[in-house]
Design an enzyme around this catalytic site. Structure first.
Site, short mmCIF file in Angstrom:
data_model
loop_
_atom_site.label_atom_id
_atom_site.label_comp_id
_atom_site.label_asym_id
_atom_site.label_seq_id
_atom_site.Cartn_x
_atom_site.Cartn_y
_atom_site.Cartn_z
CG ASP A 45 -1.96 -1.11 1.19
OD1 ASP A 45 -1.82 -2.02 0.35
OD2 ASP A 45 -2.90 -1.10 2.02
CG HIS A 106 -8.67 5.50 2.52
ND1 HIS A 106 -9.70 5.33 3.42
CD2 HIS A 106 -8.13 4.27 2.34
CE1 HIS A 106 -9.76 4.05 3.78
NE2 HIS A 106 -8.82 3.38 3.13
CE LYS A 131 -4.21 -3.88 1.43
NZ LYS A 131 -4.96 -2.84 2.14
CB CYS A 170 -2.28 -2.74 5.33
SG CYS A 170 -3.95 -2.04 5.22
ZN LIG Z 1 -8.78 1.35 3.06
#
Ligand SMILES: [Zn+2]
Length: 230
Positions: A45, A106, A131, A170
């Protein structure tokens, strides 16, 4: 004060000097086994919305980019596989505040905020894992509701090196899921950064990952191992 972590029982010991911050945890072990064909690098991410100035910007989140780029270059030079995960939400996603979720809007799929940081050096052969793409379900782990675990299995990957954002969400969830999927995991301690909604969330997340058997290693030690294999 000592914590034990045994990714491979008997091979390494994680010790902590009294009063030291987590970053100074020392891994006492033989040198890291050089990454090879059964290893993969997962960048979690590193998207504009999670970097300073983004919709859910993480202070100093951009500091992960330089070590990741160094490792990515060495990794690709040896033809090793790279996976890039991304938060990739539909608009109106359940995790957004307007829908009663915990986060501001976001990483809406297709937007600039959801794009990988232009500072991160990506390559056409990198495998992108999207994801939390369903409206009604959030997912922090890159293995949750994605084909990543199956892809790693098919590629014969046994050990996953993880860096990116955020340590306490994450990265944490991905590392724990990877351990649950029987993978060896190395967390790149200088290539992750935390949101720290509560002070200390970063250290708690790293301690939890270590307790689950993840090895903690700075990027330079992985680069050194790659250098030994060159
Ligand atoms: Zn998110």
């Amino acid at each position: 004060m000592a914590a034990g972590a045994h990714g491979a029982p008997g091979k390494r010991t994680l010790v902590r000097k009294p009063g030291a911050r987590f970053e100074s945890f020392a891994i006492e072990s033989k040198p890291m086994e050089a990454p090879g064909p059964t290893d993969a690098l997962l960048v979690v991410d590193v998207q504009n919305d999670f970097l300073p100035g983004g919709a859910l910007g993480i202070a100093r989140g951009d500091a992960v980019v330089a070590p990741l780029n160094r490792l990515l270059a060495a990794w690709r030079a040896r033809g090793l596989p790279v996976y890039l995960s991304r938060d990739w939400h539909p608009s109106g996603h359940c995790s957004f505040a307007a829908q009663g979720g915990p986060w501001p809007e976001h990483c809406v799929a297709g937007t600039t905020g959801a794009a990988f940081s232009p500072l991160l050096v990506t390559a056409p052969q990198d495998v992108v894992i999207s994801k939390a793409t369903r409206l009604d379900k959030d997912a922090y782990s890159a293995l949750d509701g994605t084909p990543l675990a199956e892809e790693l299995r098919r590629a014969g990957v046994r050990r996953l090196f993880i860096g990116g954002l955020a340590t306490d969400y994450c990265v944490r969830a991905t590392g724990l899921d990877a351990r649950a999927a029987q993978l060896d995991v190395v967390v790149l301690t200088d290539a992750v950064c935390a949101v720290n909604v509560h002070p200390g969330d970063d250290e708690r997340a790293l301690a939890e990952l270590a307790a689950a058997g993840c090895q903690m290693a700075p990027t330079d030690s992985v680069l050194a191992a790659l250098g030994r294999s060159a």
